[in-house]
Design a protein around this motif. Structure first.
Motif, PDB file in Angstrom:
ATOM      1  N   SER A  80       0.313  42.858  65.032  1.00 27.51           N
ATOM      2  CA  SER A  80       0.477  44.288  64.791  1.00 27.51           C
ATOM      3  C   SER A  80       1.942  44.643  64.552  1.00 27.51           C
ATOM      4  O   SER A  80       2.843  44.065  65.155  1.00 27.51           O
ATOM      5  N   CYS A  81       2.122  45.643  63.709  1.00 31.92           N
ATOM      6  CA  CYS A  81       3.454  46.158  63.414  1.00 31.92           C
ATOM      7  C   CYS A  81       4.060  46.807  64.663  1.00 31.92           C
ATOM      8  O   CYS A  81       3.397  47.579  65.346  1.00 31.92           O
ATOM      9  N   SER A  82       5.351  46.486  64.944  1.00 30.88           N
ATOM     10  CA  SER A  82       6.028  47.057  66.117  1.00 30.88           C
ATOM     11  C   SER A  82       6.226  48.553  65.976  1.00 30.88           C
ATOM     12  O   SER A  82       6.400  49.255  66.959  1.00 30.88           O
ATOM     13  N   HIS A  83       6.241  49.030  64.732  1.00 35.76           N
ATOM     14  CA  HIS A  83       6.561  50.429  64.509  1.00 35.76           C
ATOM     15  C   HIS A  83       5.309  51.304  64.476  1.00 35.76           C
ATOM     16  O   HIS A  83       5.216  52.287  65.209  1.00 35.76           O
ATOM     17  N   CYS A  84       4.328  50.943  63.609  1.00 37.42           N
ATOM     18  CA  CYS A  84       3.172  51.822  63.440  1.00 37.42           C
ATOM     19  C   CYS A  84       1.911  51.262  64.107  1.00 37.42           C
ATOM     20  O   CYS A  84       0.909  51.972  64.225  1.00 37.42           O
ATOM     21  N   GLY A  85       1.963  49.982  64.526  1.00 40.71           N
ATOM     22  CA  GLY A  85       0.838  49.411  65.244  1.00 40.71           C
ATOM     23  C   GLY A  85      -0.295  48.912  64.360  1.00 40.71           C
ATOM     24  O   GLY A  85      -1.269  48.342  64.855  1.00 40.71           O
ATOM     25  N   LEU A 101       7.525  43.966  61.468  1.00 41.03           N
ATOM     26  CA  LEU A 101       7.108  45.198  60.795  1.00 41.03           C
ATOM     27  C   LEU A 101       6.122  44.893  59.677  1.00 41.03           C
ATOM     28  O   LEU A 101       6.232  43.872  59.003  1.00 41.03           O
ATOM     29  N   CYS A 102       5.163  45.794  59.455  1.00 42.70           N
ATOM     30  CA  CYS A 102       4.271  45.685  58.308  1.00 42.70           C
ATOM     31  C   CYS A 102       5.065  46.026  57.052  1.00 42.70           C
ATOM     32  O   CYS A 102       6.182  46.553  57.145  1.00 42.70           O
ATOM     33  N   ILE A 103       4.461  45.764  55.907  1.00 41.64           N
ATOM     34  CA  ILE A 103       5.222  45.927  54.656  1.00 41.64           C
ATOM     35  C   ILE A 103       5.634  47.383  54.434  1.00 41.64           C
ATOM     36  O   ILE A 103       6.715  47.664  53.929  1.00 41.64           O
ATOM     37  N   ASP A 104       4.786  48.321  54.854  1.00 41.21           N
ATOM     38  CA  ASP A 104       5.116  49.743  54.680  1.00 41.21           C
ATOM     39  C   ASP A 104       6.353  50.134  55.491  1.00 41.21           C
ATOM     40  O   ASP A 104       7.246  50.811  55.001  1.00 41.21           O
ATOM     41  N   CYS A 105       6.369  49.696  56.765  1.00 48.34           N
ATOM     42  CA  CYS A 105       7.500  50.035  57.635  1.00 48.34           C
ATOM     43  C   CYS A 105       8.764  49.289  57.198  1.00 48.34           C
ATOM     44  O   CYS A 105       9.863  49.809  57.334  1.00 48.34           O
ATOM     45  N   ALA A 106       8.601  48.069  56.694  1.00 53.72           N
ATOM     46  CA  ALA A 106       9.772  47.297  56.246  1.00 53.72           C
ATOM     47  C   ALA A 106      10.388  47.957  55.017  1.00 53.72           C
ATOM     48  O   ALA A 106      11.604  47.966  54.851  1.00 53.72           O
TER      49      ALA A 106
HETATM   50 ZN   LIG Z   1       4.149  49.456  60.286  1.00 58.11          ZN
END
Ligand SMILES: [Zn+2]
Length: 111
Positions: A80-85, A101-106
């Motif tokens: 899971s992404c650390s930012h948005c989960g 991070l997922c690609i969106d958050c990165a």
């Molecule tokens: Zn994310």
């Protein structure tokens, strides 16, 4: 690639970074070896020291990311992404195992 292979890759990368850190630390802390009697060589040495310090910093940051990733695997949060989960996705983790991070958050890093 499965999670265990990614974990192995992270451990290999970590060992590699540790070896590089050992070399930069040797350079930084073993001054008696590095200091030259020749003045112009001393200047070169100092410039070199700055480069090694910058490199050392870079390696330590990379190491921190790998340690975080390994911790996330241990705690079961790795996928899971650390930012948005949301799920980061295995293909992305295979490509960049140390990412948290997922690609969106990165693409749009949190402030
Ligand atoms: Zn994310």
């Amino acid at each position: 690639m499965d999670l265990e292979s990614i974990r192995t890759k992270l451990l290999v990368d970590k060992a590699d970074l540790e070896a590089r850190l050992a070399r930069t630390h040797k350079h930084i802390y073993q001054k008696e070896e590095a200091v030259s009697a020749n003045f112009s060589e001393q200047i070169k040495q100092t410039e070199n020291d700055d480069l090694v310090l910058a490199l050392d910093q870079e390696i330590q940051e990379e190491m921190m990311q790998i340690k975080l990733a390994l911790n996330k695997i241990e705690s079961g949060d790795y996928l899971s992404c650390s930012h948005c989960g949301r799920p980061i996705g295995l293909p992305r983790l295979e490509a960049i195992p140390a990412t948290s991070l997922c690609i969106d958050c990165a693409d749009d890093p949190p402030p």
